[in-house]
Design a protein around this motif. Structure first.
Motif, short mmCIF file in Angstrom:
data_model
loop_
_atom_site.label_atom_id
_atom_site.label_comp_id
_atom_site.label_asym_id
_atom_site.label_seq_id
_atom_site.Cartn_x
_atom_site.Cartn_y
_atom_site.Cartn_z
N LEU A 165 1.16 -1.39 -0.23
CA LEU A 165 -0.12 0.28 -0.14
C LEU A 165 1.07 1.16 -0.12
CD1 LEU A 165 -1.33 -2.09 2.32
CD2 LEU A 165 -3.15 -0.54 2.20
N PRO A 166 1.30 1.61 -0.77
CA PRO A 166 1.69 2.82 -1.21
C PRO A 166 1.29 4.11 -0.92
CG PRO A 166 1.52 2.19 -3.18
CD PRO A 166 0.93 0.83 -1.77
N PHE A 167 2.01 5.17 -0.59
CA PHE A 167 1.28 6.50 0.13
C PHE A 167 2.11 6.77 0.29
CE2 PHE A 167 3.59 4.60 3.87
CZ PHE A 167 3.97 5.69 3.99
N MET A 168 1.68 8.74 -0.14
CA MET A 168 2.27 9.79 -0.06
C MET A 168 1.58 10.69 0.69
SD MET A 168 1.81 11.71 -3.33
CE MET A 168 2.68 13.08 -2.63
N SER A 169 2.55 11.90 2.49
CA SER A 169 1.71 12.52 3.02
C SER A 169 2.60 13.70 2.38
CB SER A 169 2.37 12.23 4.13
OG SER A 169 1.20 11.20 4.20
N ALA A 170 1.24 14.98 2.72
CA ALA A 170 2.41 17.11 3.12
C ALA A 170 1.59 17.22 4.67
CB ALA A 170 1.01 17.51 1.75
N SER A 216 6.41 19.83 5.90
CA SER A 216 7.00 18.74 5.13
C SER A 216 6.54 17.35 4.32
CB SER A 216 7.38 17.46 6.70
OG SER A 216 5.61 17.06 7.22
N LEU A 217 7.11 16.95 3.84
CA LEU A 217 6.69 16.40 2.89
C LEU A 217 6.95 13.87 3.29
CD1 LEU A 217 7.34 17.69 -0.64
CD2 LEU A 217 5.25 17.34 0.54
N SER A 218 6.32 13.38 2.92
CA SER A 218 6.86 11.95 3.48
C SER A 218 6.04 10.90 1.61
CB SER A 218 6.03 11.46 4.39
OG SER A 218 6.43 12.23 5.24
N ALA A 219 6.98 9.90 2.18
CA ALA A 219 6.38 8.71 0.99
C ALA A 219 7.14 7.47 1.71
CB ALA A 219 7.16 8.89 -0.03
N GLY A 220 5.87 6.14 1.17
CA GLY A 220 6.34 5.08 1.96
C GLY A 220 5.66 4.63 1.32
N ARG A 262 0.73 -5.86 9.49
CA ARG A 262 1.62 -4.53 8.92
C ARG A 262 3.24 -4.25 8.99
NH1 ARG A 262 -2.42 -1.52 7.16
NH2 ARG A 262 -2.00 0.37 6.61
N TRP A 263 3.62 -3.94 8.11
CA TRP A 263 5.22 -3.03 8.61
C TRP A 263 4.96 -1.67 7.88
CZ3 TRP A 263 9.26 -4.63 10.68
CH2 TRP A 263 9.65 -5.87 11.52
N THR A 264 5.55 -1.18 7.88
CA THR A 264 5.48 0.41 7.39
C THR A 264 6.71 0.87 7.39
OG1 THR A 264 3.07 0.82 8.54
CG2 THR A 264 5.01 2.55 7.96
N VAL A 267 15.66 14.95 7.61
CA VAL A 267 15.54 13.92 7.00
C VAL A 267 15.31 12.49 8.22
CG1 VAL A 267 16.38 11.81 5.20
CG2 VAL A 267 16.29 14.63 4.76
N GLU A 268 13.76 11.96 7.96
CA GLU A 268 12.99 11.55 8.87
C GLU A 268 13.06 9.65 8.14
OE1 GLU A 268 9.01 10.30 11.36
OE2 GLU A 268 9.87 12.40 10.55
N VAL A 269 13.75 8.89 8.68
CA VAL A 269 13.57 7.40 8.05
C VAL A 269 12.84 6.39 9.58
CG1 VAL A 269 14.03 5.08 7.94
CG2 VAL A 269 15.64 7.41 6.99
N GLU A 270 11.58 5.59 9.12
CA GLU A 270 10.69 5.39 10.50
C GLU A 270 9.84 3.94 9.78
OE1 GLU A 270 6.12 5.76 12.62
OE2 GLU A 270 6.84 7.19 10.74
#
Length: 459
Positions: free
Chosen positions: A382-387, A417-421, A431-433, A449-452
């Motif tokens: 399930l790809p996603f992006m955030s703002a 901020s902008l995110s993608a994952g 469920r892995w994120t 830069v943040e990695v989660e």
């Protein structure tokens, strides 16, 4: 004003001018330069006095690798010499206000002569402490700096440490909760959110790195955190659980001469309420113990602070074809009880008084998710992006930051901020994120830069 903004000049050419200045009772800061500038640049500010009041402390900022000196101007007494760049604190036996307590920062030239960089008067602090944050009008009044400026030019602990979103310690578990409650996770063919009633457990590991060069401070910020949680009770649309974690943060600036490190342990209950199948309200109340280790030049301070915090969010799911849109509104509030603490270099000590440091952040964000992509191995992707946009409505130090030229500037309070994952759904309900975030949009000189990595599972 607290700083000499005129071009520096050789001291040997100014003795007559200095004599006239002191004879007339004027501030030596107004002297003008007529000769070539020094090889190095620098600034000087009166910091505070030592805890016993026997010494005045001076904060200087120098560039280049030259030798520098601090002199008590009226008596031409040399009180300190050093080599290097960044921030430096000097202790002087001369304790007096105004012109009588003025000091001069100089570069020591190779030919034996000195080149004056800056001269400033001594600051009067009746309580012999360094304020932790600016003194607001109506709350004890504003406090003048060494040159008579008031209000926005106060030199405080928070201004020297600087503004770091990472150091503020904003903790949230809303994404762990709304992913399970609202999907897209086990959604039926009509796109409704899951109605499963299994309890949820999860962990979340995050690493953050930022280049923090606001106002030329040349800083770096790092943070590593882990949060774990689990549902403990549920009834209908309400779930109650417990979450806790640990965060290690370190920041530095001014060529590593200013640092602030914090190890934080936090824990507390959370509540999730789903008023309808497309909406989730979640609240997390917590207590934290934060262990700080700060450094200003060669002076060090260690102390513990107690924090109470609340993170509250509302998330809505909107279906649109093969995509789901999740608008969010979040509020984070924290109150840190900062104790009185001392900075010491082993010889001299100065004190910062106790205070309550408040943080209030409002966040608006939107996530866009694609419906699951079924892989050949049965996994669902399930790809996603955030703002998102964060408004720092309240932060310790009232956004005041000591800049590279030793003036006090105001940092920004709105950061984007902008995110993608992608989420990966396993056949056994796990469920892995994985997510990467770029933060710092709109905050000049700041790039984060943040990695989660997170994992949710039912039990």
């Amino acid at each position: 004003m607290a700083l000499n903004r005129t071009a520096p000049r050789p001291a040997s050419k100014t003795s007559l001018a200095l004599g006239l200045v002191f004879a007339c009772g004027l501030s030596p800061q107004i002297l003008s330069a007529q000769n070539a500038p020094c090889a190095s640049l620098g600034s000087l500010r009166s910091l505070t006095t030592t805890e016993d009041g026997s010494q005045s402390l001076w904060l200087s900022r120098t560039t280049g690798g030259s030798r520098f000196a601090l002199d008590a101007t009226a008596s031409s007494t040399r009180v300190d010499t050093w080599v290097g760049q960044g921030l430096h604190i000097s202790a002087s036996p001369v304790v007096a206000t105004g012109v009588a307590g003025a000091h001069t920062l100089s570069e020591i030239s190779g030919d034996g002569g000195d080149c004056e960089i800056a001269t400033t008067n001594q600051l009067a602090r009746p309580d012999q402490t360094l304020p932790p944050v600016p003194i607001r009008p109506g709350g004890g009044g504003t406090e003048p700096d060494g040159g008579g400026a008031t209000g926005g030019q106060q030199l405080t602990e928070s201004a020297i440490i600087g503004f770091s979103p990472i150091l503020l310690g904003r903790w949230s578990i809303t994404e762990r909760l709304n992913r399970r409650a609202l999907g897209p996770y086990g959604a039926d063919s009509a796109g409704s959110a899951s109605t499963k009633e299994e309890s949820l457990a999860w962990f979340d590991v995050t690493y953050l790195h930022a280049n923090n060069n606001q106002f030329g401070r040349g800083g770096r910020d790092n943070s590593a955190q882990i949060i774990v949680g689990a549902d403990l009770w549920q009834s209908g649309a309400v779930k109650v659980g417990f979450a806790g974690g640990f965060e290690s943060t370190d920041t530095d600036s001014f060529n590593n001469t200013v640092s602030a490190d914090a190890n934080s342990y936090f824990i507390g209950p959370y509540l999730g309420w789903r008023p309808d199948e497309y909406t989730l309200v979640d609240i997390w109340l917590g207590y934290a113990n934060r262990k700080f280790k700060n450094g200003i030049a060669a002076y060090r301070s260690s102390f513990d602070a107690d924090r109470f915090f609340v993170d509250a969010n509302i998330t809505r799911r909107i279906n649109s074809g093969n995509y789901s849109i999740f608008p969010k509104l979040g509020i984070f509030y924290a109150n840190d009880d900062m104790p009185t603490h001392q900075y010491s270099n082993g010889t001299s000590t100065f004190t910062v008084t106790s205070h309550n440091a408040e943080t209030l952040i409002t966040r608006l964000a939107v996530d866009i998710w694609r419906d699951p992509i079924i892989g050949s191995n049965g996994l669902q992707w399930l790809p996603f992006m955030s703002a998102g946009v964060d408004w720092y409505a309240e932060q310790p130090g009232d956004r005041r930051v000591l800049s590279n030229d030793m003036t006090i500037d105001s940092t920004g309070d709105v950061i984007g901020s902008l995110s993608a994952g992608t989420d990966i759904l396993t056949e056994n309900g796990g469920r892995w994120t994985t997510k990467v975030t770029y933060d710092g949009i709109g905050l000049s000189g700041y790039n984060e830069v943040e990695v989660e990595l997170a994992f949710n599972f039912d039990f």
